[in-house]
Design a protein around this motif. Sequence first.
Motif, PDB file in Angstrom:
ATOM      1  N   ARG A  31     -32.674  49.961 -46.499  1.00  0.00           N
ATOM      2  CA  ARG A  31     -31.200  50.089 -46.192  1.00  0.00           C
ATOM      3  C   ARG A  31     -31.333  48.862 -44.786  1.00  0.00           C
ATOM      4  O   ARG A  31     -31.967  49.005 -44.142  1.00  0.00           O
ATOM      5  CB  ARG A  31     -30.706  51.257 -45.350  1.00  0.00           C
ATOM      6  CG  ARG A  31     -30.492  52.350 -46.517  1.00  0.00           C
ATOM      7  CD  ARG A  31     -29.659  53.406 -45.829  1.00  0.00           C
ATOM      8  NE  ARG A  31     -28.296  53.306 -45.491  1.00  0.00           N
ATOM      9  CZ  ARG A  31     -27.322  53.068 -46.304  1.00  0.00           C
ATOM     10  NH1 ARG A  31     -27.471  53.374 -47.859  1.00  0.00           N
ATOM     11  NH2 ARG A  31     -26.161  52.872 -45.952  1.00  0.00           N
ATOM     12  N   ARG A  32     -30.279  48.087 -44.815  1.00  0.00           N
ATOM     13  CA  ARG A  32     -30.028  47.134 -43.964  1.00  0.00           C
ATOM     14  C   ARG A  32     -28.440  46.722 -43.890  1.00  0.00           C
ATOM     15  O   ARG A  32     -27.749  47.052 -44.608  1.00  0.00           O
ATOM     16  CB  ARG A  32     -30.872  45.692 -44.050  1.00  0.00           C
ATOM     17  CG  ARG A  32     -30.613  45.096 -45.107  1.00  0.00           C
ATOM     18  CD  ARG A  32     -31.135  43.552 -45.244  1.00  0.00           C
ATOM     19  NE  ARG A  32     -31.107  42.727 -46.491  1.00  0.00           N
ATOM     20  CZ  ARG A  32     -30.118  41.869 -46.771  1.00  0.00           C
ATOM     21  NH1 ARG A  32     -28.885  41.940 -45.876  1.00  0.00           N
ATOM     22  NH2 ARG A  32     -30.027  41.509 -47.819  1.00  0.00           N
ATOM     23  N   ARG A  33     -28.186  45.933 -42.766  1.00  0.00           N
ATOM     24  CA  ARG A  33     -26.840  45.580 -42.786  1.00  0.00           C
ATOM     25  C   ARG A  33     -26.504  44.355 -43.685  1.00  0.00           C
ATOM     26  O   ARG A  33     -27.428  43.461 -43.935  1.00  0.00           O
ATOM     27  CB  ARG A  33     -26.337  44.868 -41.295  1.00  0.00           C
ATOM     28  CG  ARG A  33     -26.168  46.231 -40.281  1.00  0.00           C
ATOM     29  CD  ARG A  33     -26.077  45.975 -38.911  1.00  0.00           C
ATOM     30  NE  ARG A  33     -24.948  45.360 -38.498  1.00  0.00           N
ATOM     31  CZ  ARG A  33     -24.789  44.917 -37.336  1.00  0.00           C
ATOM     32  NH1 ARG A  33     -25.390  45.049 -36.232  1.00  0.00           N
ATOM     33  NH2 ARG A  33     -23.597  44.247 -37.054  1.00  0.00           N
ATOM     34  N   ALA A  34     -25.356  44.200 -44.286  1.00  0.00           N
ATOM     35  CA  ALA A  34     -24.956  43.171 -45.023  1.00  0.00           C
ATOM     36  C   ALA A  34     -25.003  41.543 -44.367  1.00  0.00           C
ATOM     37  O   ALA A  34     -24.581  41.893 -43.023  1.00  0.00           O
ATOM     38  CB  ALA A  34     -23.613  43.255 -45.861  1.00  0.00           C
ATOM     39  N   PHE A  53     -21.078  43.690 -40.646  1.00  0.00           N
ATOM     40  CA  PHE A  53     -22.057  42.403 -41.189  1.00  0.00           C
ATOM     41  C   PHE A  53     -22.796  42.094 -40.160  1.00  0.00           C
ATOM     42  O   PHE A  53     -22.591  42.176 -38.982  1.00  0.00           O
ATOM     43  CB  PHE A  53     -21.274  41.195 -41.472  1.00  0.00           C
ATOM     44  CG  PHE A  53     -20.408  41.105 -42.886  1.00  0.00           C
ATOM     45  CD1 PHE A  53     -21.050  41.100 -43.872  1.00  0.00           C
ATOM     46  CD2 PHE A  53     -18.936  41.312 -42.879  1.00  0.00           C
ATOM     47  CE1 PHE A  53     -20.500  40.947 -45.222  1.00  0.00           C
ATOM     48  CE2 PHE A  53     -18.452  41.160 -44.107  1.00  0.00           C
ATOM     49  CZ  PHE A  53     -19.203  41.068 -45.251  1.00  0.00           C
ATOM     50  N   GLU A  54     -24.109  41.578 -40.474  1.00  0.00           N
ATOM     51  CA  GLU A  54     -25.232  41.282 -39.698  1.00  0.00           C
ATOM     52  C   GLU A  54     -24.532  40.184 -38.578  1.00  0.00           C
ATOM     53  O   GLU A  54     -23.943  39.266 -39.158  1.00  0.00           O
ATOM     54  CB  GLU A  54     -26.340  40.725 -40.441  1.00  0.00           C
ATOM     55  CG  GLU A  54     -27.633  40.336 -39.405  1.00  0.00           C
ATOM     56  CD  GLU A  54     -28.179  41.528 -38.878  1.00  0.00           C
ATOM     57  OE1 GLU A  54     -28.530  41.604 -37.927  1.00  0.00           O
ATOM     58  OE2 GLU A  54     -28.349  42.635 -39.662  1.00  0.00           O
ATOM     59  N   GLY A  55     -24.655  40.097 -37.485  1.00  0.00           N
ATOM     60  CA  GLY A  55     -24.471  39.328 -36.439  1.00  0.00           C
ATOM     61  C   GLY A  55     -23.099  39.445 -36.050  1.00  0.00           C
ATOM     62  O   GLY A  55     -22.408  38.859 -35.009  1.00  0.00           O
ATOM     63  N   ILE A  79     -16.067  43.586 -40.896  1.00  0.00           N
ATOM     64  CA  ILE A  79     -16.247  44.754 -41.585  1.00  0.00           C
ATOM     65  C   ILE A  79     -16.391  44.749 -42.907  1.00  0.00           C
ATOM     66  O   ILE A  79     -15.713  43.935 -43.653  1.00  0.00           O
ATOM     67  CB  ILE A  79     -15.347  45.796 -41.029  1.00  0.00           C
ATOM     68  CG1 ILE A  79     -14.083  45.699 -41.319  1.00  0.00           C
ATOM     69  CG2 ILE A  79     -15.523  46.095 -39.534  1.00  0.00           C
ATOM     70  CD1 ILE A  79     -12.817  46.560 -41.205  1.00  0.00           C
ATOM     71  N   LEU A  80     -17.009  45.639 -43.886  1.00  0.00           N
ATOM     72  CA  LEU A  80     -17.099  45.734 -45.199  1.00  0.00           C
ATOM     73  C   LEU A  80     -15.986  46.858 -45.544  1.00  0.00           C
ATOM     74  O   LEU A  80     -16.250  48.046 -45.231  1.00  0.00           O
ATOM     75  CB  LEU A  80     -18.261  46.176 -45.615  1.00  0.00           C
ATOM     76  CG  LEU A  80     -19.346  45.274 -45.840  1.00  0.00           C
ATOM     77  CD1 LEU A  80     -19.949  44.901 -44.354  1.00  0.00           C
ATOM     78  CD2 LEU A  80     -20.701  45.702 -46.652  1.00  0.00           C
ATOM     79  N   HIS A  81     -14.986  46.561 -46.253  1.00  0.00           N
ATOM     80  CA  HIS A  81     -13.898  47.287 -46.376  1.00  0.00           C
ATOM     81  C   HIS A  81     -14.104  48.303 -47.430  1.00  0.00           C
ATOM     82  O   HIS A  81     -13.562  49.440 -47.253  1.00  0.00           O
ATOM     83  CB  HIS A  81     -12.488  46.372 -46.913  1.00  0.00           C
ATOM     84  CG  HIS A  81     -12.098  45.676 -45.814  1.00  0.00           C
ATOM     85  ND1 HIS A  81     -10.912  46.430 -44.771  1.00  0.00           N
ATOM     86  CD2 HIS A  81     -12.073  44.607 -45.232  1.00  0.00           C
ATOM     87  CE1 HIS A  81     -10.474  45.304 -43.860  1.00  0.00           C
ATOM     88  NE2 HIS A  81     -11.063  44.303 -44.172  1.00  0.00           N
ATOM     89  N   ILE A  82     -15.020  47.879 -48.572  1.00  0.00           N
ATOM     90  CA  ILE A  82     -15.045  48.899 -49.563  1.00  0.00           C
ATOM     91  C   ILE A  82     -15.694  50.085 -49.098  1.00  0.00           C
ATOM     92  O   ILE A  82     -15.386  51.428 -49.284  1.00  0.00           O
ATOM     93  CB  ILE A  82     -15.610  48.400 -50.874  1.00  0.00           C
ATOM     94  CG1 ILE A  82     -14.701  47.190 -51.357  1.00  0.00           C
ATOM     95  CG2 ILE A  82     -16.175  49.443 -51.760  1.00  0.00           C
ATOM     96  CD1 ILE A  82     -15.065  46.426 -52.546  1.00  0.00           C
TER      97      ILE A  82
END
Length: 328
Positions: free
Chosen positions: A33-36, A123-125, A193-196
Motif C-alpha cells: 500500500r502507498r499513496r497515489a 495524492f503523494e506530495g 484528494i482521490l474522490h472515488i
Amino acid sequence: MKIRDVPPPEYAFGYRDSPRSGNEINGHGERERRRATQVFHNADASKPIDWQGLDDFFMCVNPWQVVRHRLLNKFELRKERGPVRRRVVDEGPENNAAFVKAAAREAGASLVGITDIRETDVFEGREAPHRYAICLGLPMAREEMAYAARPRGAAEVMRAYRRIGLIAIRLGKAIRRRGFPAKAYGDPNATDILHIPLAVRAGLGQLGKHGSMISREHGSNFRLAAVLTDMPLALDAPRDIGVDDVCAHCRRCVIDCPPDAIHEEKQWVRGEQRWYVDFDKCVPYFTKTYGCAICIEVCPWSEPGQGEKLSDMMLAKRARSNGDQSTT
C-alpha cells in the motif's frame, strides 16, 4: 444505452519520447500500500508530471461549449474557501451530520455521504486540510450523455461538474457560518484528494469494472465533488449494493471500450485488488474524444431505474446462495 458512431482508437498525436507508463505510476501490479501519484489532470502547473504533454493537449482541444463551463467553474471556485464565523454552533456529530446532509440536498446534491480522511485518500506530495470529507453526487442528463465521446456529451459532463462544484461551494459556506473551516473540492482537473475511495467509504456506491463509481440511484451516470471540514461529523459506512456480483460476469463495458482498456479481472493496485482500467490505452482515447465516458453510459447500472432492480436482485440471489450453503 448504445453509444453510436464512436471514433476508432486511431491517433494523429503522440510523444516523440514515450513517458513512463501511467500504469506503473498508478501502482498497477504493486502489492504494497502507498499513496497515489498524480498522473493526469495535474493539480500543480509548477510541477509538470510525466504525461503533462497529453494533459495540456486535452485542455487545448476541448470545444467552446466545454471550455465555457470549465472557465466558469474555475471562476466560481475562487469561493472554495472563505471567512469562518467566530461563534461556533456544534450540536454533536449526529446532528451536525444531519445538518450538512440537509444543506447539501437543499443546495441540489442527489447523493451525500460522510467519511474520514485517510493517508491513502491524498495524492503523494499533497495535503488534506481537514479531517472529514462530505462526498457529493449529481446525475448528468441521460439524453445528453447519449452523445458521449463527442462534444455534446463532453459539455454535459463539464456542466455537471460545474453544478456539483457550486453545490460544494454553497455547502462549505453553510458550514463556515456554523464556525467551522471548510474547503470545497469541485474542480475535476485540480485536486489533492482521490474522490472515488472517499465516496465508496461514504456509502455513495461501489467501484465498477470500468473504474468508475456505481450507485443504486444513478448507476455511473453522475459526477462527484466533496467538502472537507473539521466540523465533528458522524460517519457513514460503505454500502454493498451488489456491484461485484454483476461486474464479475457482465462484459458490456469491456466490449464497448474502443481502445480495449478495461481488464476482465480485478488487478493488484497499490496493495489492493480492485477493478482497474489500463491507463496507457484509455487516456489517449479519452483525450481524442473529449473525455470519452462510453463505458459509464453503456453500463447496465446507468439505465434509469435499473440500478435499484439490479442491486435488489443480486443481493437477494446472494442471500439465497448463502442460505443454501449454510444448510449443506
